[in-house]
Scaffold this motif. Sequence first.
Motif, PDB file in Angstrom:
ATOM      1  N   UNK A 187       0.837  -1.203   0.000  1.00 50.70           N
ATOM      2  CA  UNK A 187       0.000   0.000   0.000  1.00 50.70           C
ATOM      3  C   UNK A 187       0.869   1.250   0.000  1.00 50.70           C
ATOM      4  N   UNK A 188       0.350   2.316  -0.597  1.00 49.59           N
ATOM      5  CA  UNK A 188       1.101   3.562  -0.689  1.00 49.59           C
ATOM      6  C   UNK A 188       0.981   4.368   0.603  1.00 49.59           C
ATOM      7  N   UNK A 189       1.917   5.290   0.802  1.00 43.54           N
ATOM      8  CA  UNK A 189       1.929   6.182   1.964  1.00 43.54           C
ATOM      9  C   UNK A 189       2.165   7.608   1.500  1.00 43.54           C
ATOM     10  N   UNK A 190       1.478   8.558   2.114  1.00 46.93           N
ATOM     11  CA  UNK A 190       1.646   9.967   1.778  1.00 46.93           C
ATOM     12  C   UNK A 190       2.741  10.613   2.604  1.00 46.93           C
ATOM     13  N   UNK A 191       3.608  11.373   1.955  1.00 45.37           N
ATOM     14  CA  UNK A 191       4.700  12.062   2.646  1.00 45.37           C
ATOM     15  C   UNK A 191       4.825  13.472   2.067  1.00 45.37           C
ATOM     16  N   UNK A 192       5.654  14.282   2.709  1.00 47.03           N
ATOM     17  CA  UNK A 192       5.952  15.604   2.173  1.00 47.03           C
ATOM     18  C   UNK A 192       5.006  16.692   2.640  1.00 47.03           C
ATOM     19  N   UNK A 193       5.109  17.838   2.008  1.00 50.25           N
ATOM     20  CA  UNK A 193       4.422  19.044   2.460  1.00 50.25           C
ATOM     21  C   UNK A 193       2.903  18.918   2.450  1.00 50.25           C
ATOM     22  N   UNK A 211       6.090   0.986  -1.276  1.00 47.31           N
ATOM     23  CA  UNK A 211       7.085  -0.060  -1.001  1.00 47.31           C
ATOM     24  C   UNK A 211       6.822  -1.301  -1.857  1.00 47.31           C
ATOM     25  N   UNK A 212       7.883  -1.938  -2.298  1.00 46.06           N
ATOM     26  CA  UNK A 212       7.746  -3.184  -3.062  1.00 46.06           C
ATOM     27  C   UNK A 212       8.828  -4.157  -2.613  1.00 46.06           C
ATOM     28  N   UNK A 213       8.584  -5.434  -2.871  1.00 48.66           N
ATOM     29  CA  UNK A 213       9.498  -6.494  -2.446  1.00 48.66           C
ATOM     30  C   UNK A 213       9.589  -7.535  -3.556  1.00 48.66           C
ATOM     31  N   UNK A 214      10.682  -8.305  -3.595  1.00 48.09           N
ATOM     32  CA  UNK A 214      10.839  -9.311  -4.652  1.00 48.09           C
ATOM     33  C   UNK A 214       9.974 -10.539  -4.386  1.00 48.09           C
ATOM     34  N   UNK A 215       9.699 -11.334  -5.397  1.00 46.30           N
ATOM     35  CA  UNK A 215       8.917 -12.557  -5.193  1.00 46.30           C
ATOM     36  C   UNK A 215       9.730 -13.601  -4.427  1.00 46.30           C
ATOM     37  N   UNK A 216       9.040 -14.534  -3.811  1.00 47.53           N
ATOM     38  CA  UNK A 216       9.729 -15.617  -3.117  1.00 47.53           C
ATOM     39  C   UNK A 216      10.456 -16.481  -4.143  1.00 47.53           C
ATOM     40  N   UNK A 348       8.128   4.187  -6.421  1.00 53.20           N
ATOM     41  CA  UNK A 348       8.462   2.934  -5.730  1.00 53.20           C
ATOM     42  C   UNK A 348       9.655   3.101  -4.801  1.00 53.20           C
ATOM     43  N   UNK A 349       9.597   2.442  -3.651  1.00 49.40           N
ATOM     44  CA  UNK A 349      10.665   2.517  -2.658  1.00 49.40           C
ATOM     45  C   UNK A 349      10.915   1.122  -2.092  1.00 49.40           C
ATOM     46  N   UNK A 350      12.074   0.973  -1.445  1.00 47.60           N
ATOM     47  CA  UNK A 350      12.447  -0.275  -0.781  1.00 47.60           C
ATOM     48  C   UNK A 350      12.699   0.019   0.688  1.00 47.60           C
ATOM     49  N   UNK A 351      12.081  -0.755   1.555  1.00 47.76           N
ATOM     50  CA  UNK A 351      12.209  -0.540   2.992  1.00 47.76           C
ATOM     51  C   UNK A 351      13.604  -0.924   3.463  1.00 47.76           C
ATOM     52  N   UNK A 354      13.770  -3.204   9.120  1.00 45.85           N
ATOM     53  CA  UNK A 354      12.416  -3.151   9.682  1.00 45.85           C
ATOM     54  C   UNK A 354      12.059  -1.747  10.159  1.00 45.85           C
ATOM     55  N   UNK A 355      12.581  -0.740   9.475  1.00 46.66           N
ATOM     56  CA  UNK A 355      12.361   0.644   9.878  1.00 46.66           C
ATOM     57  C   UNK A 355      11.442   1.338   8.891  1.00 46.66           C
ATOM     58  N   UNK A 356      11.207   2.634   9.143  1.00 48.57           N
ATOM     59  CA  UNK A 356      10.445   3.465   8.214  1.00 48.57           C
ATOM     60  C   UNK A 356      11.370   4.351   7.380  1.00 48.57           C
ATOM     61  N   UNK A 357      12.626   3.941   7.286  1.00 50.71           N
ATOM     62  CA  UNK A 357      13.558   4.559   6.334  1.00 50.71           C
ATOM     63  C   UNK A 357      13.453   3.788   5.022  1.00 50.71           C
ATOM     64  N   UNK A 358      13.455   4.513   3.916  1.00 53.17           N
ATOM     65  CA  UNK A 358      13.253   3.856   2.618  1.00 53.17           C
ATOM     66  C   UNK A 358      14.318   4.293   1.614  1.00 53.17           C
ATOM     67  N   UNK A 359      14.715   3.330   0.763  1.00 49.30           N
ATOM     68  CA  UNK A 359      15.504   3.646  -0.429  1.00 49.30           C
ATOM     69  C   UNK A 359      14.530   4.085  -1.504  1.00 49.30           C
ATOM     70  N   UNK A 360      14.756   5.261  -2.053  1.00 48.12           N
ATOM     71  CA  UNK A 360      13.834   5.793  -3.049  1.00 48.12           C
ATOM     72  C   UNK A 360      14.501   5.752  -4.423  1.00 48.12           C
ATOM     73  N   UNK A 361      13.739   5.279  -5.400  1.00 40.81           N
ATOM     74  CA  UNK A 361      14.306   5.077  -6.731  1.00 40.81           C
ATOM     75  C   UNK A 361      14.541   6.383  -7.467  1.00 40.81           C
TER      76      UNK A 361
END
Length: 545
Positions: A187-193, A211-216, A348-351, A354-361
Amino acid sequence: MPVGIFRVCLVVITAIVNHPLLFPKENGTILENTEEIIQKMKEREEILRLEKLRLEQEIEGQEAAQKVLEKAAKVVEDVKEEKVQWDMWTALSMVIFLLIELWRQDFQEGNWQDTGADEDDMAVLGKAFKGVAFPDKAILASFYEKRILGTTGDMARMREMVEGFADDLLEALRSVCNRDADMEVEDCMGVGSMYENWRVRKPFVCDLIVPFAPPEPYCFRSQIWCSGNSFPPDEQGYGTIKVCRADEDETGCICDKTKLGEDMLCLLHSQGNTTRLSSEMEDLLCFKNTQYLDADQVMKWFQIAVTKAWNKISHKYEFDLSFSLLDSPGALKIKFKSGKSIAFNLTPVVQYENSDVYFISHFPRNCLAADLPSSTHWFLTFAVYERRFIQMISKMLPANACHVSCLQILSFLHGKQCSLTGPSGLSNYHLKTVLLHLLQTRPSQDWAPEKLEVRLQDMLKFLEKCLHEKKLYHFFIGNGKVPAELGFPIIFQRAEPLNLFRPFVLHRDVYRKTIDTFHEMLRNTSALISEYMVHIPNGIQKESV
């Protein structure tokens, strides 16, 4: 030397014992040939004298040699002592210089993290305010009510509409993706101003991260610049993401997890499997011939997936959806038949763990944004923690506190000035960072609504100081005073502070343009505000704060 003395003593004792006068023979008869005896005694005496001289010379030689050895040893000891003293002084000097440098850095960092204790310094640094007619709080309050306050309702309605559509779009995206091979989208999350309620400039743009994750059976393993590994200075604030199997070790092989026979070879290490592994990694959006996630590949995949999802649900809506900006792959625009449009960013971002810090593309570009070292380097965003910090601090401040108002007014002034004189190196994120630092250092009562004027001036003076020093540190990275209630990862608190103004050191032309724009904005403040203010009766006097 003791051997020589012993020889002398032995000769003397022998002479005494053999002396005929001291120890006469038993018969007591004196030899008749006295002259012969005397001659022999003289010869013996001469022999003893020569032996004595030889022994004395030998003793003197040994003593001289001993003195030479002692002198040489003393010289060596003096040299060693001087070397030790020199090394001690050198080490002590290096320690002193290091302490001075650390103190200087701590002092400078203390200025941006503890500005509340430096009122006199702030007053001295506010040189740009000399001769500037700054609006009083009555004018500021009127301007805020007329120009800014009315936009809050518009933002709330837009957020609700965009979030609803984004949820529907992502649900369609999941349905068109291959669950066994494609990335799994959350699910998406709203950030910013827009979600921190301080956006003032139009058009309003909602920023959503997905956020997205790879398949098993795959997973992401991230590596950041402050994890103890060596990263060049220009890669601070970035990280890399490795795609691995869940049962792989850190080297990327599962053979250590399985008991293989002596005559068996791990297929992952075999030459024949190289092509298959490379193809598999590219299917997982990795850079060619690597296991590192490629931001460009991710954005291409995401754009294709969004297009497929929109084609599936477009019949439900009476508007069109398109990608609006070429240099911002996640920028989307909803266009109604009436001609009106709504823009929003879906990125899209990568978590990170287990934090709320994200790698942003992808990060919004400005004139200070340096090119990424490569497409396998991802920037880290702390937007979720920033939003959470502002919400937490707002609950501790007086009712109708002026902190958001200060940021909105400053953002408005800077935006208007840039529309007149062209873009500068400052961004709204820099302005928000200034506010975050002051929120942490200023007591809560200092943000009462009637102190809008003085707090706005504090922000401008602090910004002027940071521009003068070319140093504005990231609020979270290297800040050990982040409230524990946020659950912020300790690894970033212990990291070296990240200077957001470092590009100013590398790009002098951008720095000069930014300084000129800032000073021009200060001189035009009254005119920019007066253009949108309501009439203030002449009887209203400026109140002291």
